[in-house]
Design a protein around this motif. Structure first.
Motif, mmCIF file in Angstrom:
data_model
loop_
_atom_site.group_PDB
_atom_site.id
_atom_site.type_symbol
_atom_site.label_atom_id
_atom_site.label_comp_id
_atom_site.label_asym_id
_atom_site.label_seq_id
_atom_site.Cartn_x
_atom_site.Cartn_y
_atom_site.Cartn_z
ATOM 1 N N ALA A 137 0.819 -1.216 0.000
ATOM 2 C CA ALA A 137 0.000 0.000 0.000
ATOM 3 C C ALA A 137 0.854 1.269 0.000
ATOM 4 O O ALA A 137 0.315 2.381 -0.023
ATOM 5 N N LYS A 138 2.175 1.088 0.006
ATOM 6 C CA LYS A 138 3.116 2.222 -0.060
ATOM 7 C C LYS A 138 2.884 3.243 1.058
ATOM 8 O O LYS A 138 2.785 4.461 0.830
ATOM 9 N N ILE A 139 2.812 2.734 2.280
ATOM 10 C CA ILE A 139 2.681 3.607 3.452
ATOM 11 C C ILE A 139 4.068 4.143 3.800
ATOM 12 O O ILE A 139 5.009 3.372 4.015
ATOM 13 N N SER A 140 4.216 5.465 3.867
ATOM 14 C CA SER A 140 5.525 6.035 4.187
ATOM 15 C C SER A 140 5.499 6.907 5.433
ATOM 16 O O SER A 140 6.546 7.218 5.997
ATOM 17 N N LYS A 141 4.310 7.315 5.844
ATOM 18 C CA LYS A 141 4.182 8.164 7.030
ATOM 19 C C LYS A 141 2.821 7.948 7.658
ATOM 20 O O LYS A 141 1.900 7.389 7.027
ATOM 21 N N VAL A 142 2.672 8.380 8.892
ATOM 22 C CA VAL A 142 1.429 8.123 9.624
ATOM 23 C C VAL A 142 0.232 8.804 8.954
ATOM 24 O O VAL A 142 -0.901 8.294 8.990
ATOM 25 N N GLN A 143 0.460 9.931 8.277
ATOM 26 C CA GLN A 143 -0.648 10.629 7.612
ATOM 27 C C GLN A 143 -1.272 9.770 6.517
ATOM 28 O O GLN A 143 -2.457 9.941 6.183
ATOM 29 N N ASP A 144 -0.505 8.829 5.968
ATOM 30 C CA ASP A 144 -1.024 7.960 4.909
ATOM 31 C C ASP A 144 -2.161 7.065 5.396
ATOM 32 O O ASP A 144 -2.947 6.557 4.590
ATOM 33 N N LEU A 145 -2.258 6.860 6.704
ATOM 34 C CA LEU A 145 -3.305 5.985 7.239
ATOM 35 C C LEU A 145 -4.694 6.590 7.065
ATOM 36 O O LEU A 145 -5.700 5.894 7.225
ATOM 37 N N GLY A 146 -4.743 7.872 6.699
ATOM 38 C CA GLY A 146 -6.026 8.524 6.433
ATOM 39 C C GLY A 146 -6.465 8.393 4.986
ATOM 40 O O GLY A 146 -7.558 8.866 4.634
ATOM 41 N N ARG A 147 -5.666 7.757 4.139
ATOM 42 C CA ARG A 147 -6.052 7.571 2.749
ATOM 43 C C ARG A 147 -7.274 6.663 2.633
ATOM 44 O O ARG A 147 -7.361 5.639 3.311
ATOM 45 N N SER A 148 -8.168 7.019 1.762
ATOM 46 C CA SER A 148 -9.415 6.262 1.617
ATOM 47 C C SER A 148 -9.156 4.848 1.097
ATOM 48 O O SER A 148 -8.303 4.640 0.218
ATOM 49 N N GLY A 149 -9.888 3.906 1.649
ATOM 50 C CA GLY A 149 -9.855 2.546 1.134
ATOM 51 C C GLY A 149 -8.853 1.623 1.785
ATOM 52 O O GLY A 149 -8.803 0.425 1.452
ATOM 53 N N LEU A 150 -8.055 2.118 2.730
ATOM 54 C CA LEU A 150 -7.067 1.260 3.393
ATOM 55 C C LEU A 150 -7.736 0.350 4.422
ATOM 56 O O LEU A 150 -8.672 0.746 5.118
ATOM 57 N N LYS A 151 -7.241 -0.878 4.515
ATOM 58 C CA LYS A 151 -7.678 -1.803 5.565
ATOM 59 C C LYS A 151 -6.683 -1.686 6.719
ATOM 60 O O LYS A 151 -5.520 -2.068 6.597
ATOM 61 N N LEU A 152 -7.159 -1.126 7.831
ATOM 62 C CA LEU A 152 -6.290 -0.856 8.972
ATOM 63 C C LEU A 152 -6.629 -1.778 10.139
ATOM 64 O O LEU A 152 -7.796 -2.108 10.369
ATOM 65 N N VAL A 153 -5.605 -2.170 10.886
ATOM 66 C CA VAL A 153 -5.785 -2.959 12.107
ATOM 67 C C VAL A 153 -5.103 -2.195 13.237
ATOM 68 O O VAL A 153 -3.891 -1.934 13.182
ATOM 69 N N ILE A 154 -5.874 -1.830 14.262
ATOM 70 C CA ILE A 154 -5.375 -0.941 15.316
ATOM 71 C C ILE A 154 -5.774 -1.497 16.682
ATOM 72 O O ILE A 154 -6.909 -1.956 16.856
ATOM 73 N N PRO A 155 -4.887 -1.464 17.664
ATOM 74 C CA PRO A 155 -5.277 -1.863 19.026
ATOM 75 C C PRO A 155 -6.406 -0.969 19.531
ATOM 76 O O PRO A 155 -6.435 0.226 19.237
ATOM 77 N N ASP A 156 -7.308 -1.550 20.264
ATOM 78 C CA ASP A 156 -8.481 -0.825 20.767
ATOM 79 C C ASP A 156 -8.079 0.502 21.401
ATOM 80 O O ASP A 156 -7.199 0.557 22.265
ATOM 81 N N LYS A 157 -8.741 1.562 20.970
ATOM 82 C CA LYS A 157 -8.325 2.903 21.400
ATOM 83 C C LYS A 157 -8.744 3.241 22.824
ATOM 84 O O LYS A 157 -8.275 4.227 23.387
ATOM 85 N N GLU A 158 -9.614 2.449 23.422
ATOM 86 C CA GLU A 158 -10.008 2.687 24.803
ATOM 87 C C GLU A 158 -9.351 1.696 25.764
ATOM 88 O O GLU A 158 -8.996 2.042 26.886
#
Length: 272
Positions: A137-158
């Motif tokens: 997906a050519k992720i180079s910086k954290v701002q790229d995680l806001g690109r539309s259509g990405l499948k993200l996996v993140i530890p629960d924010k709470e």
């Protein structure tokens, strides 16, 4: 007759003497008695009970084992994500040591009056981005995680320290809404993020730096710019509920002294 009586009495005397000698030999001598007493005393030491963040399992397990070898005091460990640990603590209202994944959970417990003393940071929780090998997906910086259509996996924010921390970074950069529009998969721990990415279930995920060191041949790691990354302290605290406050404080001192080197061994950063 007299001679016969003397012989009988002599035999009885010898029998009594031998019995006394055998009984005496069966008793421990002074030093041995003290040694056995010391062993019993060591075995009788009450154990400590510690609430520990799931992502800290490897280093804290090793440290607890070393502490027991040095002191004879066993440290019983329960592991869970930091939010669940705080709930456990509130429900059980007992225990000696509290070591969640980050300082916000210790501060929350402190506000509720559960904390007696805090030590640390023992190490740091450093968020990084992981992608499948080759970073398709050519992720180079954290701002790229806001690109539309990405499948993200993140530890629960709470419930997790690392999830709570990285969303502070998203907020700082103004990309939280964009990230959430991608409908991330939220999981209970950074280890589960790694597992999901390795199974091809996401384009990118957020984990703690230490979660990458065993999988560097299978993952790509994108470090978050230090100018925007929020690095959280990993503290260790004693609890007001403890019935063994001196022993708990001793473990805290041990953790301050021995903890950083062991955490570094397992891939955690101990300096920023």
């Amino acid at each position: 007759m007299v001679k016969r009586l003397v012989q009988v009495l002599a035999t009885m005397f010898l029998s009594l003497l031998m019995a006394a000698l055998v009984t005496g030999c069966g008793k421990p001598s002074g030093p041995s008695a003290g040694g056995e007493g010391s062993t019993s005393q060591a075995q009788g030491k009450a154990s400590l009970f510690a609430y520990v963040g799931a992502n800290l399992k490897d280093p804290v397990s090793e440290l607890a084992q070393t502490y027991e070898q040095k002191t004879g005091v066993k440290v019983e460990l329960t592991f869970n994500n930091s939010g669940a640990l705080l709930n456990q603590l509130e429900t059980m209202k007992k225990g000696d040591v509290y070591m969640p994944g980050g300082m916000p959970f210790v501060e929350a417990a402190q506000k509720k009056g559960y904390i007696e003393e805090i030590a640390g940071p023992i190490a740091y929780h450093t968020p990084v981005i992981v992608t499948p090998k080759g970073n398709p997906a050519k992720i180079s910086k954290v701002q790229d995680l806001g690109r539309s259509g990405l499948k993200l996996v993140i530890p629960d924010k709470e419930a997790t320290a690392i999830g709570k921390t990285v969303f502070k970074t998203f907020d700082k950069l103004g990309i939280t809404e964009s990230v959430e529009k991608n409908s991330p998969t939220y999981v209970e721990s950074p280890a589960k993020v790694v597992a999901a990415i390795l199974m091809g279930q996401g384009d990118a995920g957020i984990v703690e730096y230490s979660n990458t060191y065993k999988n560097l041949e299978k993952l790509d790691v994108v470090e978050i710019d230090s100018a925007v990354n929020i690095v959280d302290q990993i503290p260790c605290a004693t609890l007001n509920y403890s019935n063994q406050k001196d022993q708990a404080r001793d473990f805290l001192e041990f953790m301050k002294k021995e903890g950083p080197a062991v955490f570094e061994k397992y891939g955690f950063k101990t300096k920023i």
